[in-house]
Design a protein around this motif. Structure first.
Motif, PDB file in Angstrom:
ATOM      1  N   ALA A  18     -48.184 -88.027 -29.675  1.00  0.00           N
ATOM      2  CA  ALA A  18     -47.585 -88.353 -29.000  1.00  0.00           C
ATOM      3  C   ALA A  18     -46.976 -87.108 -29.300  1.00  0.00           C
ATOM      4  N   ARG A  19     -46.957 -86.139 -29.968  1.00  0.00           N
ATOM      5  CA  ARG A  19     -46.121 -84.665 -30.254  1.00  0.00           C
ATOM      6  C   ARG A  19     -47.519 -84.054 -29.395  1.00  0.00           C
ATOM      7  N   ALA A  20     -48.800 -83.891 -29.352  1.00  0.00           N
ATOM      8  CA  ALA A  20     -48.604 -83.123 -28.781  1.00  0.00           C
ATOM      9  C   ALA A  20     -48.459 -83.518 -26.977  1.00  0.00           C
ATOM     10  N   GLU A  21     -48.463 -84.226 -26.103  1.00  0.00           N
ATOM     11  CA  GLU A  21     -47.881 -85.290 -25.568  1.00  0.00           C
ATOM     12  C   GLU A  21     -46.126 -84.000 -24.863  1.00  0.00           C
ATOM     13  N   GLN A  22     -45.279 -84.606 -26.376  1.00  0.00           N
ATOM     14  CA  GLN A  22     -44.636 -83.894 -25.813  1.00  0.00           C
ATOM     15  C   GLN A  22     -44.331 -82.338 -26.052  1.00  0.00           C
ATOM     16  N   LEU A  23     -45.312 -81.512 -26.824  1.00  0.00           N
ATOM     17  CA  LEU A  23     -45.426 -80.847 -26.389  1.00  0.00           C
ATOM     18  C   LEU A  23     -46.068 -79.982 -25.343  1.00  0.00           C
ATOM     19  N   SER A  24     -46.071 -80.933 -24.472  1.00  0.00           N
ATOM     20  CA  SER A  24     -47.106 -80.326 -23.065  1.00  0.00           C
ATOM     21  C   SER A  24     -46.138 -80.561 -22.366  1.00  0.00           C
ATOM     22  N   GLY A  25     -45.021 -81.565 -22.664  1.00  0.00           N
ATOM     23  CA  GLY A  25     -44.068 -81.760 -21.650  1.00  0.00           C
ATOM     24  C   GLY A  25     -42.879 -80.254 -21.614  1.00  0.00           C
ATOM     25  N   THR A  26     -42.923 -79.883 -22.897  1.00  0.00           N
ATOM     26  CA  THR A  26     -41.890 -78.600 -23.011  1.00  0.00           C
ATOM     27  C   THR A  26     -42.764 -77.393 -22.838  1.00  0.00           C
ATOM     28  N   LEU A  27     -43.809 -77.181 -23.053  1.00  0.00           N
ATOM     29  CA  LEU A  27     -44.753 -76.127 -22.287  1.00  0.00           C
ATOM     30  C   LEU A  27     -44.972 -76.036 -21.048  1.00  0.00           C
ATOM     31  N   SER A  28     -44.606 -77.246 -20.078  1.00  0.00           N
ATOM     32  CA  SER A  28     -45.156 -77.270 -19.012  1.00  0.00           C
ATOM     33  C   SER A  28     -43.096 -76.461 -18.039  1.00  0.00           C
ATOM     34  N   GLN A  29     -42.408 -77.472 -18.732  1.00  0.00           N
ATOM     35  CA  GLN A  29     -40.724 -76.639 -18.549  1.00  0.00           C
ATOM     36  C   GLN A  29     -40.977 -75.590 -18.398  1.00  0.00           C
ATOM     37  N   THR A  30     -41.007 -75.392 -19.779  1.00  0.00           N
ATOM     38  CA  THR A  30     -40.856 -73.490 -20.264  1.00  0.00           C
ATOM     39  C   THR A  30     -41.622 -73.267 -19.263  1.00  0.00           C
ATOM     40  N   GLY A  31     -42.781 -73.053 -18.706  1.00  0.00           N
ATOM     41  CA  GLY A  31     -43.714 -72.332 -17.321  1.00  0.00           C
ATOM     42  C   GLY A  31     -42.719 -72.834 -16.026  1.00  0.00           C
ATOM     43  N   ALA A  32     -42.063 -73.377 -16.040  1.00  0.00           N
ATOM     44  CA  ALA A  32     -41.490 -74.056 -14.790  1.00  0.00           C
ATOM     45  C   ALA A  32     -39.787 -72.925 -15.014  1.00  0.00           C
ATOM     46  N   ARG A  33     -39.365 -73.062 -15.810  1.00  0.00           N
ATOM     47  CA  ARG A  33     -38.285 -71.992 -16.160  1.00  0.00           C
ATOM     48  C   ARG A  33     -38.702 -71.130 -16.555  1.00  0.00           C
ATOM     49  N   VAL A  34     -39.454 -70.245 -16.522  1.00  0.00           N
ATOM     50  CA  VAL A  34     -39.947 -68.812 -16.435  1.00  0.00           C
ATOM     51  C   VAL A  34     -39.955 -68.362 -15.102  1.00  0.00           C
ATOM     52  N   GLN A  35     -40.557 -68.873 -14.273  1.00  0.00           N
ATOM     53  CA  GLN A  35     -41.358 -69.088 -13.318  1.00  0.00           C
ATOM     54  C   GLN A  35     -39.929 -68.942 -12.245  1.00  0.00           C
ATOM     55  N   ARG A 119     -44.250 -68.649 -26.355  1.00  0.00           N
ATOM     56  CA  ARG A 119     -45.142 -68.905 -27.895  1.00  0.00           C
ATOM     57  C   ARG A 119     -44.767 -69.566 -28.568  1.00  0.00           C
ATOM     58  N   VAL A 120     -43.618 -69.857 -28.828  1.00  0.00           N
ATOM     59  CA  VAL A 120     -42.924 -70.523 -30.113  1.00  0.00           C
ATOM     60  C   VAL A 120     -44.504 -72.224 -29.766  1.00  0.00           C
ATOM     61  N   VAL A 121     -44.103 -72.308 -28.169  1.00  0.00           N
ATOM     62  CA  VAL A 121     -44.785 -73.489 -28.197  1.00  0.00           C
ATOM     63  C   VAL A 121     -46.688 -74.029 -28.120  1.00  0.00           C
ATOM     64  N   ASP A 122     -46.663 -72.131 -28.021  1.00  0.00           N
ATOM     65  CA  ASP A 122     -48.215 -72.176 -28.277  1.00  0.00           C
ATOM     66  C   ASP A 122     -48.647 -72.198 -29.845  1.00  0.00           C
ATOM     67  N   GLY A 123     -47.524 -71.905 -30.630  1.00  0.00           N
ATOM     68  CA  GLY A 123     -48.061 -71.798 -32.506  1.00  0.00           C
ATOM     69  C   GLY A 123     -47.746 -73.406 -32.496  1.00  0.00           C
ATOM     70  N   LEU A 124     -47.054 -74.029 -31.990  1.00  0.00           N
ATOM     71  CA  LEU A 124     -46.598 -75.511 -32.483  1.00  0.00           C
ATOM     72  C   LEU A 124     -48.415 -76.218 -31.867  1.00  0.00           C
ATOM     73  N   ALA A 125     -48.536 -75.722 -31.154  1.00  0.00           N
ATOM     74  CA  ALA A 125     -49.912 -76.086 -30.025  1.00  0.00           C
ATOM     75  C   ALA A 125     -51.305 -76.133 -30.880  1.00  0.00           C
ATOM     76  N   HIS A 126     -50.715 -74.991 -31.876  1.00  0.00           N
ATOM     77  CA  HIS A 126     -52.599 -74.361 -32.194  1.00  0.00           C
ATOM     78  C   HIS A 126     -51.865 -75.352 -33.802  1.00  0.00           C
ATOM     79  N   GLN A 127     -50.855 -75.570 -33.812  1.00  0.00           N
ATOM     80  CA  GLN A 127     -51.048 -76.247 -35.772  1.00  0.00           C
ATOM     81  C   GLN A 127     -51.365 -77.939 -36.013  1.00  0.00           C
ATOM     82  N   LEU A 128     -50.684 -78.361 -33.438  1.00  0.00           N
ATOM     83  CA  LEU A 128     -51.349 -79.422 -33.804  1.00  0.00           C
ATOM     84  C   LEU A 128     -52.229 -79.643 -33.656  1.00  0.00           C
ATOM     85  N   GLU A 129     -53.380 -79.024 -33.009  1.00  0.00           N
ATOM     86  CA  GLU A 129     -54.385 -78.976 -33.553  1.00  0.00           C
ATOM     87  C   GLU A 129     -55.168 -78.592 -34.519  1.00  0.00           C
ATOM     88  N   GLN A 130     -55.080 -77.713 -34.850  1.00  0.00           N
ATOM     89  CA  GLN A 130     -55.261 -77.763 -36.330  1.00  0.00           C
ATOM     90  C   GLN A 130     -54.839 -79.039 -37.678  1.00  0.00           C
TER      91      GLN A 130
END
Length: 145
Positions: A18-35, A119-130
């Protein structure tokens, strides 16, 4: 005991999924916002360049109007009117340039913030992977016992 560990591992896995799904959504939103912010920044910079070009053109027109004042008295009344109008336009153009500088600065700050969030989302994704890797190891150990 091992059944309880397995159940606990499954529960943790569901939470991580569930957290990975949430982080994936957050990452997608962040990418869209950056664009989106990048597009806003480009638009603001283009508007700033247009305003600066107009400011330069108005400055040249003001110089021409001022020279006409010195040439003839008859032209003076009209040149006074033109000079005043150009000064107002020039002030408006300067104000527009200053406003656009602020808009560009704000857009750059938003873009910087979006980069930090990414970068925060990337770090959280890395923690989730670990954590997921650790969880798999625990599950394998539980299954082996």
């Amino acid at each position: 005991q091992s059944q309880a560990d397995l159940q606990s591992a499954r529960s943790a896995q569901a939470e991580h999924a569930a957290r990975a799904e949430q982080l994936s959504g957050t990452l997608s939103q962040t990418g869209a916002r950056v664009q989106e912010l990048g597009a806003e920044l480009s638009a603001a910079k283009a508007a700033k360049e247009r305003a600066e070009a107009e400011c330069n053109m108005l400055t040249r027109k003001l110089a021409t109007a001022t020279a006409a004042l010195e040439d003839e008295r008859a032209v003076r009344r009209h040149a006074d009117y033109v000079e005043g109008a150009l000064k107002r336009q020039l002030e408006e153009a300067h104000s527009e340039v200053e406003h656009l500088k602020l808009v560009v600065g704000l857009a750059e700050a938003k873009l910087d913030r979006a980069g930090v969030e990414s970068r925060v989302v990337d770090g959280l994704a890395h923690q989730l992977e670990q954590t997921t890797t650790t969880e798999r190891g625990l599950r394998r150990a539980a299954e082996e016992q």
